[in-house]
Design a protein around this motif. Structure first.
Motif, PDB file in Angstrom:
ATOM      1  N   VAL A   1     -17.102  12.199  30.308  1.00 52.33           N
ATOM      2  CA  VAL A   1     -16.361  11.375  29.361  1.00 52.33           C
ATOM      3  C   VAL A   1     -17.049  11.511  28.008  1.00 52.33           C
ATOM      4  O   VAL A   1     -18.210  11.138  27.850  1.00 52.33           O
ATOM      5  CB  VAL A   1     -16.324   9.894  29.803  1.00 52.33           C
TER       6      VAL A   1
ATOM      7  N   ILE B   1     -14.614   7.007  24.136  1.00 52.90           N
ATOM      8  CA  ILE B   1     -13.729   5.899  24.493  1.00 52.90           C
ATOM      9  C   ILE B   1     -13.115   5.410  23.192  1.00 52.90           C
ATOM     10  O   ILE B   1     -13.824   5.102  22.235  1.00 52.90           O
ATOM     11  CB  ILE B   1     -14.486   4.761  25.208  1.00 52.90           C
TER      12      ILE B   1
ATOM     13  N   ALA C   1     -19.449  10.457  34.381  1.00 52.78           N
ATOM     14  CA  ALA C   1     -18.730   9.361  35.026  1.00 52.78           C
ATOM     15  C   ALA C   1     -18.452   9.735  36.481  1.00 52.78           C
ATOM     16  O   ALA C   1     -17.975  10.839  36.767  1.00 52.78           O
ATOM     17  CB  ALA C   1     -17.419   9.070  34.300  1.00 52.78           C
TER      18      ALA C   1
ATOM     19  N   THR D   1     -14.428  -0.598  36.873  1.00 52.66           N
ATOM     20  CA  THR D   1     -15.257   0.358  36.153  1.00 52.66           C
ATOM     21  C   THR D   1     -16.485  -0.328  35.571  1.00 52.66           C
ATOM     22  O   THR D   1     -16.372  -1.354  34.902  1.00 52.66           O
ATOM     23  CB  THR D   1     -14.448   1.028  35.031  1.00 52.66           C
TER      24      THR D   1
ATOM     25  N   LEU E   1     -19.850   0.050  33.130  1.00 53.85           N
ATOM     26  CA  LEU E   1     -20.322   0.791  31.969  1.00 53.85           C
ATOM     27  C   LEU E   1     -21.768   0.410  31.688  1.00 53.85           C
ATOM     28  O   LEU E   1     -22.127  -0.770  31.793  1.00 53.85           O
ATOM     29  CB  LEU E   1     -19.467   0.454  30.737  1.00 53.85           C
TER      30      LEU E   1
ATOM     31  N   ASP F   1      -8.511   4.483  25.794  1.00 54.35           N
ATOM     32  CA  ASP F   1      -8.411   5.911  26.074  1.00 54.35           C
ATOM     33  C   ASP F   1      -9.778   6.501  26.389  1.00 54.35           C
ATOM     34  O   ASP F   1     -10.708   6.407  25.577  1.00 54.35           O
ATOM     35  CB  ASP F   1      -7.813   6.659  24.877  1.00 54.35           C
ATOM     36  N   PHE F   2      -9.892   7.088  27.580  1.00 52.13           N
ATOM     37  CA  PHE F   2     -11.102   7.829  27.944  1.00 52.13           C
ATOM     38  C   PHE F   2     -10.871   9.294  27.580  1.00 52.13           C
ATOM     39  O   PHE F   2     -10.005   9.953  28.163  1.00 52.13           O
ATOM     40  CB  PHE F   2     -11.388   7.705  29.440  1.00 52.13           C
TER      41      PHE F   2
ATOM     42  N   VAL G   1     -11.823  12.907  27.951  1.00 55.15           N
ATOM     43  CA  VAL G   1     -12.574  13.667  28.946  1.00 55.15           C
ATOM     44  C   VAL G   1     -12.685  15.126  28.539  1.00 55.15           C
ATOM     45  O   VAL G   1     -11.927  15.625  27.703  1.00 55.15           O
ATOM     46  CB  VAL G   1     -11.931  13.554  30.345  1.00 55.15           C
TER      47      VAL G   1
ATOM     48  N   ASN H   1      -6.531  12.577  26.878  1.00 59.77           N
ATOM     49  CA  ASN H   1      -7.118  11.280  27.201  1.00 59.77           C
ATOM     50  C   ASN H   1      -6.577  10.739  28.521  1.00 59.77           C
ATOM     51  O   ASN H   1      -5.385  10.876  28.825  1.00 59.77           O
ATOM     52  CB  ASN H   1      -6.812  10.270  26.084  1.00 59.77           C
TER      53      ASN H   1
ATOM     54  N   ILE I   1     -21.264   5.700  33.589  1.00 62.13           N
ATOM     55  CA  ILE I   1     -19.919   5.179  33.844  1.00 62.13           C
ATOM     56  C   ILE I   1     -19.564   5.427  35.302  1.00 62.13           C
ATOM     57  O   ILE I   1     -19.755   6.535  35.822  1.00 62.13           O
ATOM     58  CB  ILE I   1     -18.867   5.862  32.932  1.00 62.13           C
TER      59      ILE I   1
ATOM     60  N   ILE J   1     -16.099   4.917  37.390  1.00 64.34           N
ATOM     61  CA  ILE J   1     -14.689   4.535  37.263  1.00 64.34           C
ATOM     62  C   ILE J   1     -14.226   3.930  38.582  1.00 64.34           C
ATOM     63  O   ILE J   1     -14.197   4.597  39.617  1.00 64.34           O
ATOM     64  CB  ILE J   1     -13.817   5.742  36.873  1.00 64.34           C
TER      65      ILE J   1
ATOM     66  N   GLN K   1      -8.955   0.628  37.847  1.00 60.45           N
ATOM     67  CA  GLN K   1      -8.562   1.463  36.718  1.00 60.45           C
ATOM     68  C   GLN K   1      -7.664   2.626  37.128  1.00 60.45           C
ATOM     69  O   GLN K   1      -7.016   3.223  36.275  1.00 60.45           O
ATOM     70  CB  GLN K   1      -9.796   1.994  35.985  1.00 60.45           C
TER      71      GLN K   1
END
Length: 435
Positions: free
Chosen positions: A275, A278, A293, A302, A304, A350-351, A353, A358, A390, A392, A396
């Motif tokens: 990732v 963000i 992640a 998730t 963090l 929005d992640f 990657v 996203n 991270i 996930i 999510q």
């Protein structure tokens, strides 16, 4: 006589050649296998299981529910070991299997290379255990409870499971059997599990996890669609089929996917992605480059690392400042008073990657309604030294379509299917005759 032998050789050669051509031309009517996925909310955290067939009794299969675990190195479940069993020696409602000996290579391989990494304090395994009347040693192995983190001891065995075949659109009455080296534990090991869940289905990269036991014509592709409610199942498919959900049964869900590389981690059999950012309402949260992640089916939300978590909460609070706050409800640190709201609508998270578009976390996957009057940002502070930074969690990616392409080491993600007017509970499980 010589002419007769020559003719016989020609005829036999033609027959063999024809058989090889027929085998090469045969295309099975299925391209995947499918298992229903159930959401459970009666344990200490939401969990998900797959249902498989385990034993054929009185002209029908018994079914069992196995907890989905992307990290477990091998399958384990409630069963008992028997040797030289005879008809009637195993009760109809009990699964009996055959033991792996401590002298067989699988025993050493699982113990030394494909055991649970970083196990907590476990009792030492030894070769003292034997099956009554057999006399040879069994193969004790350690297993880690994904609900409590506690360690139990199990016995490695030879197992047999059965699942339905599919083309990604329909479930066929045709069956597919596979024969893993699983492990037996007693029923007390599942007291912390959801009701009627009596096993752990390993979906990791380990050669003793489920993907290692499903062979041609199936491709090494795991498709996972977790349901958001307990009343209708989601789906786990394995194989390279199209994936179709109602009501748009003519739409292949793969068309919704974006892709990013799957990464390996030295201390885990699970699945990881990078990732790089963000983003919340056009503002970037400070995320170190190539932050790792892990994708988890046993962590509900998730987590963090603290520095990333604080940045997300600060930005999210700013863009939702018109929604009144409420006292935080554990394990969450940022909650809202929704008593005067018809519904909660917040900006996407929005992640960004590696190498892909996203992964969009919409309201359905970012806000958890706790009570009628309280909703919380469904992210958890993992601590200042959290590793990976991270993780996930399942909330999510409920009603998101996930694809683990183990053939090409890539991960596909759809973002919320609700925006496509469908959900993970819309797979058609109506049984149809095989073509």
């Amino acid at each position: 006589m010589q002419l007769f032998l020559q003719l016989l050789v020609i005829i036999v050669t033609l027959i063999i050649s024809h058989e090889h051509e027929a085998k090469a031309a045969f295309v099975p009517p299925y391209s995947s296998v499918v298992m229903p996925v159930t959401k459970h909310t009666d344990a200490t955290k939401p969990l998900y299981s797959v249902q498989i067939m385990t034993k054929y009794v009185n002209l029908q299969y018994l079914h069992a529910n196995f907890l989905i675990d992307l990290d477990a190195p091998f399958i384990w479940h409630n069963c008992i070991l028997q040797w030289n069993s005879f008809p009637g020696s195993c009760p109809n409602d009990t699964l009996c299997t055959y033991p792996v000996s401590c002298e067989e290579y699988q025993c050493t391989d699982v113990r030394t290379t494909y055991s649970y990494p970083n196990t907590p304090s476990c009792p030492p395994v030894n070769n003292d255990s034997t099956i009554p009347g057999w006399g040879y040693c069994t193969c004790p192995v350690d297993v880690v409870n994904p609900v409590t983190g506690s360690c139990n001891q199990a016995l490695l065995n030879y197992d047999e499971f059965t699942v339905n075949t599919s083309n990604g659109r329909n479930v066929f009455d045709g069956l597919y059997g596979f024969y893993p080296n699983a492990a037996c534990v007693d029923s007390s090991s599942f007291s912390s599990f959801p009701a009627n869940v009596s096993g752990v289905m390993a979906l990791s990269s380990s050669p003793y996890a489920l993907p290692a036991y499903l062979f041609e014509p199936l491709k090494r592709i795991v498709a996972l669609c977790l349901p958001s409610n307990v009343s209708a199942p989601g789906a786990l498919l394995y194989g390279n089929s199209s994936y179709n959900l109602l009501p748009q049964s003519n739409v292949d869900v793969r068309s919704y996917l974006s892709f990013t590389p799957l990464l390996k981690h030295n201390d885990s059999f699970g699945y990881f992605i990078n990732v790089n950012s963000i983003v919340i309402k056009a503002r970037f949260i400070d995320v170190p480059t190539n932050t790792t992640a892990r994708i988890s089916t046993t962590e509900p939300y998730t987590t963090l690392r603290t520095d990333i978590y604080n940045g997300v909460v600060r930005r999210f609070a700013k863009v939702t400042q018109r929604i009144p706050l409420a006292k935080p409800v554990a394990p969450f640190g940022h909650c809202y008073n929704t008593s005067n709201l018809v519904s909660v609508k917040v900006p996407d998270i929005d992640f960004g990657v590696q190498g892909g578009k996203n992964w969009i976390i919409s309201t359905a996957n970012s806000i958890k309604q706790i009570t009628k009057d309280v909703a919380c940002l469904a992210f958890v502070d993992g601590g200042a030294t959290s590793e990976p930074a991270i993780v996930i969690g399942t909330f999510q990616f409920e009603d998101n379509f996930l694809l683990f392409d183990l053939e090409n080491s890539i991960f596909g993600y759809s973002s919320s299917l609700l925006r496509k007017q469908t959900s993970c509970s819309n797979f058609n499980f109506t049984l149809t005759p095989s073509p």
